[in-house]
Design a protein around this motif. Sequence first.
Motif, PDB file in Angstrom:
ATOM      1  N   UNK A 309       0.849  -1.206   0.000  1.00 40.45           N
ATOM      2  CA  UNK A 309       0.000   0.000   0.000  1.00 40.45           C
ATOM      3  C   UNK A 309       0.881   1.252   0.000  1.00 40.45           C
ATOM      4  N   UNK A 310       0.420   2.284  -0.656  1.00 42.12           N
ATOM      5  CA  UNK A 310       1.209   3.504  -0.810  1.00 42.12           C
ATOM      6  C   UNK A 310       1.598   4.109   0.535  1.00 42.12           C
ATOM      7  N   UNK A 311       0.660   4.098   1.498  1.00 44.36           N
ATOM      8  CA  UNK A 311       0.905   4.754   2.790  1.00 44.36           C
ATOM      9  C   UNK A 311       1.144   3.763   3.917  1.00 44.36           C
ATOM     10  N   UNK A 312       1.620   2.552   3.542  1.00 43.78           N
ATOM     11  CA  UNK A 312       1.785   1.554   4.603  1.00 43.78           C
ATOM     12  C   UNK A 312       2.887   1.954   5.565  1.00 43.78           C
ATOM     13  N   UNK A 313       2.694   1.576   6.824  1.00 48.90           N
ATOM     14  CA  UNK A 313       3.646   1.924   7.873  1.00 48.90           C
ATOM     15  C   UNK A 313       4.603   0.760   8.100  1.00 48.90           C
ATOM     16  N   UNK A 314       5.729   1.083   8.765  1.00 50.46           N
ATOM     17  CA  UNK A 314       6.728   0.047   9.054  1.00 50.46           C
ATOM     18  C   UNK A 314       7.490   0.440  10.310  1.00 50.46           C
ATOM     19  N   UNK A 315       7.871  -0.561  11.102  1.00 49.50           N
ATOM     20  CA  UNK A 315       8.736  -0.276  12.257  1.00 49.50           C
ATOM     21  C   UNK A 315      10.129   0.034  11.727  1.00 49.50           C
ATOM     22  N   UNK A 316      10.856   0.907  12.408  1.00 52.01           N
ATOM     23  CA  UNK A 316      12.164   1.346  11.907  1.00 52.01           C
ATOM     24  C   UNK A 316      13.230   1.266  13.000  1.00 52.01           C
ATOM     25  N   UNK A 317      14.322   0.557  12.676  1.00 51.34           N
ATOM     26  CA  UNK A 317      15.542   0.563  13.504  1.00 51.34           C
ATOM     27  C   UNK A 317      16.668   0.860  12.527  1.00 51.34           C
ATOM     28  N   UNK A 318      17.290   2.037  12.623  1.00 53.16           N
ATOM     29  CA  UNK A 318      18.345   2.339  11.637  1.00 53.16           C
ATOM     30  C   UNK A 318      19.489   3.110  12.288  1.00 53.16           C
ATOM     31  N   UNK A 319      20.676   2.985  11.663  1.00 48.97           N
ATOM     32  CA  UNK A 319      21.841   3.743  12.139  1.00 48.97           C
ATOM     33  C   UNK A 319      23.079   2.883  12.220  1.00 48.97           C
ATOM     34  N   UNK A 320      23.858   3.059  13.283  1.00 50.40           N
ATOM     35  CA  UNK A 320      25.139   2.345  13.456  1.00 50.40           C
ATOM     36  C   UNK A 320      24.914   0.846  13.340  1.00 50.40           C
ATOM     37  N   UNK A 321      25.670   0.232  12.430  1.00 54.95           N
ATOM     38  CA  UNK A 321      25.397  -1.158  12.025  1.00 54.95           C
ATOM     39  C   UNK A 321      25.385  -2.129  13.200  1.00 54.95           C
ATOM     40  N   UNK A 322      26.374  -2.037  14.085  1.00 52.24           N
ATOM     41  CA  UNK A 322      26.463  -3.027  15.175  1.00 52.24           C
ATOM     42  C   UNK A 322      25.282  -2.931  16.135  1.00 52.24           C
ATOM     43  N   UNK A 323      24.755  -1.736  16.319  1.00 46.53           N
ATOM     44  CA  UNK A 323      23.598  -1.566  17.218  1.00 46.53           C
ATOM     45  C   UNK A 323      22.328  -2.069  16.552  1.00 46.53           C
ATOM     46  N   UNK A 324      22.166  -1.769  15.267  1.00 50.94           N
ATOM     47  CA  UNK A 324      20.961  -2.255  14.560  1.00 50.94           C
ATOM     48  C   UNK A 324      20.979  -3.783  14.520  1.00 50.94           C
ATOM     49  N   UNK A 325      22.148  -4.357  14.257  1.00 54.32           N
ATOM     50  CA  UNK A 325      22.269  -5.828  14.246  1.00 54.32           C
ATOM     51  C   UNK A 325      21.904  -6.415  15.607  1.00 54.32           C
ATOM     52  N   UNK A 326      22.339  -5.736  16.704  1.00 52.21           N
ATOM     53  CA  UNK A 326      22.073  -6.272  18.059  1.00 52.21           C
ATOM     54  C   UNK A 326      20.578  -6.251  18.360  1.00 52.21           C
ATOM     55  N   UNK A 327      19.926  -5.091  18.163  1.00 48.72           N
ATOM     56  CA  UNK A 327      18.491  -5.009  18.511  1.00 48.72           C
ATOM     57  C   UNK A 327      17.676  -5.926  17.581  1.00 48.72           C
ATOM     58  N   UNK A 328      18.144  -6.097  16.336  1.00 47.77           N
ATOM     59  CA  UNK A 328      17.448  -7.016  15.424  1.00 47.77           C
ATOM     60  C   UNK A 328      17.610  -8.454  15.910  1.00 47.77           C
ATOM     61  N   UNK A 329      18.795  -8.783  16.419  1.00 49.03           N
ATOM     62  CA  UNK A 329      19.020 -10.159  16.925  1.00 49.03           C
ATOM     63  C   UNK A 329      18.089 -10.444  18.104  1.00 49.03           C
ATOM     64  N   UNK A 330      17.763  -9.433  18.911  1.00 48.49           N
ATOM     65  CA  UNK A 330      16.856  -9.636  20.059  1.00 48.49           C
ATOM     66  C   UNK A 330      15.455  -9.980  19.580  1.00 48.49           C
ATOM     67  N   UNK A 331      15.108  -9.480  18.367  1.00 49.53           N
ATOM     68  CA  UNK A 331      13.771  -9.795  17.832  1.00 49.53           C
ATOM     69  C   UNK A 331      13.702 -11.230  17.313  1.00 49.53           C
ATOM     70  N   UNK A 332      14.910 -11.802  17.083  1.00 48.78           N
ATOM     71  CA  UNK A 332      14.913 -13.149  16.494  1.00 48.78           C
ATOM     72  C   UNK A 332      15.081 -14.242  17.539  1.00 48.78           C
ATOM     73  N   UNK A 333      15.271 -13.806  18.780  1.00 48.23           N
ATOM     74  CA  UNK A 333      15.448 -14.821  19.851  1.00 48.23           C
ATOM     75  C   UNK A 333      14.078 -15.283  20.409  1.00 48.23           C
TER      76      UNK A 333
END
Length: 333
Positions: A309-333
């Motif tokens: 959808x044109x106006x669809x929303x999304x959660x966003x985690x962006x920036x310093x690679x090691x921090x984004x990787x860490x918080x993303x890994x917590x979502x996968x546990x």
Amino acid sequence: MKRISLTQHLIEQQRLHNKIPSELRLLIEVVGRACKSISHAVGKGALGEVLGSAGSENVQGEVQKKLDVISNEILLEANEWGGHLAAMASEEMETIHRIPNRYPKGEYLLMFDPLDGSSNIDVNVSIGTIFSVLKAPEGMTEPTEQDFMQPGTRQVAAGYAVYGPQTVLVLTTGDGVHCFTLDREMGAWVLTQKDIKIPEDTKEFAINASNQRHWFPPVKRYVDEMLAGSTGVRGKDFNMRWIASMVADVHRILNRGGIFMYPADAREPNKPGKLRLMYEANPMAFIVEQAGGAATDGTRRILDIQPEKLHQRVAVFLGSKNEVDLVTSYHQQ
Ligand code: P6P
């Protein structure tokens, strides 16, 4: 230092990487000119009768500020006649805006949030414009919303302007991230930073902490560990910033590192956060990745998401690679 204009930079990038055909260069220059006009309107503040509410609502159900409407009009009018676009889409408009028949059409699709951070307009805090460029699908005749439904990896250009103490334009066409500062006397964009790189580690995070009681466990764990500082598992102290203007928070992160988060939360479990994919998360994710950072929705790379959808929303985690990787890994546990 020799002054390099936006046009000279784009022409030199074309010679180096052959990724900026003249139509795309024209598109970027036109958007750059429109951002100069928006900067001028924003800068007038109370002197220009541009503050306050427009007395209308946008498709998001948000009250439109006068400057939201003015900025949207500036971008539409600037881009209609050049012959470089097939259609446009904006946070401020329910559906796509086709190029009037009296003008030639081009092969690009332009999406934008004309004035991001509107809640900051009336209190003189930095706001900005975010834009994203896609190519129209081969053989497209009459553009439809479906033609915009392309993943962020298909973007050919993305950028944002920040209307702050300086007015800056940050741009990528897939070969690094470059920043231009507006020379107000000359009315010219001057190259002031080339190949910006985001530090892979950081001590600074950005989130609206007033939503803490609604966060899901991975975000709560990640933020609690940073709040525990040097006494906790992270072994270092962190600082927090939240400007509530995505462009300003992202620009800080681009320049000194950090992680920006707008997660989904328990208030509306079916709504994946507040920010929009097509004209906020995707352009910022393209820029952040081109600067060596990372951008996910907690589980997926934002640029890989297939829009529906044109106006669809999304959660966003962006920036310093090691921090984004860490918080993303917590979502996968
Ligand atoms: P909140 C501005 O309205 C915006 O879309 C982004 O620019 C900003 O990061 C976010 O919303 C702020 O949201 O909930 O903190 O006001």
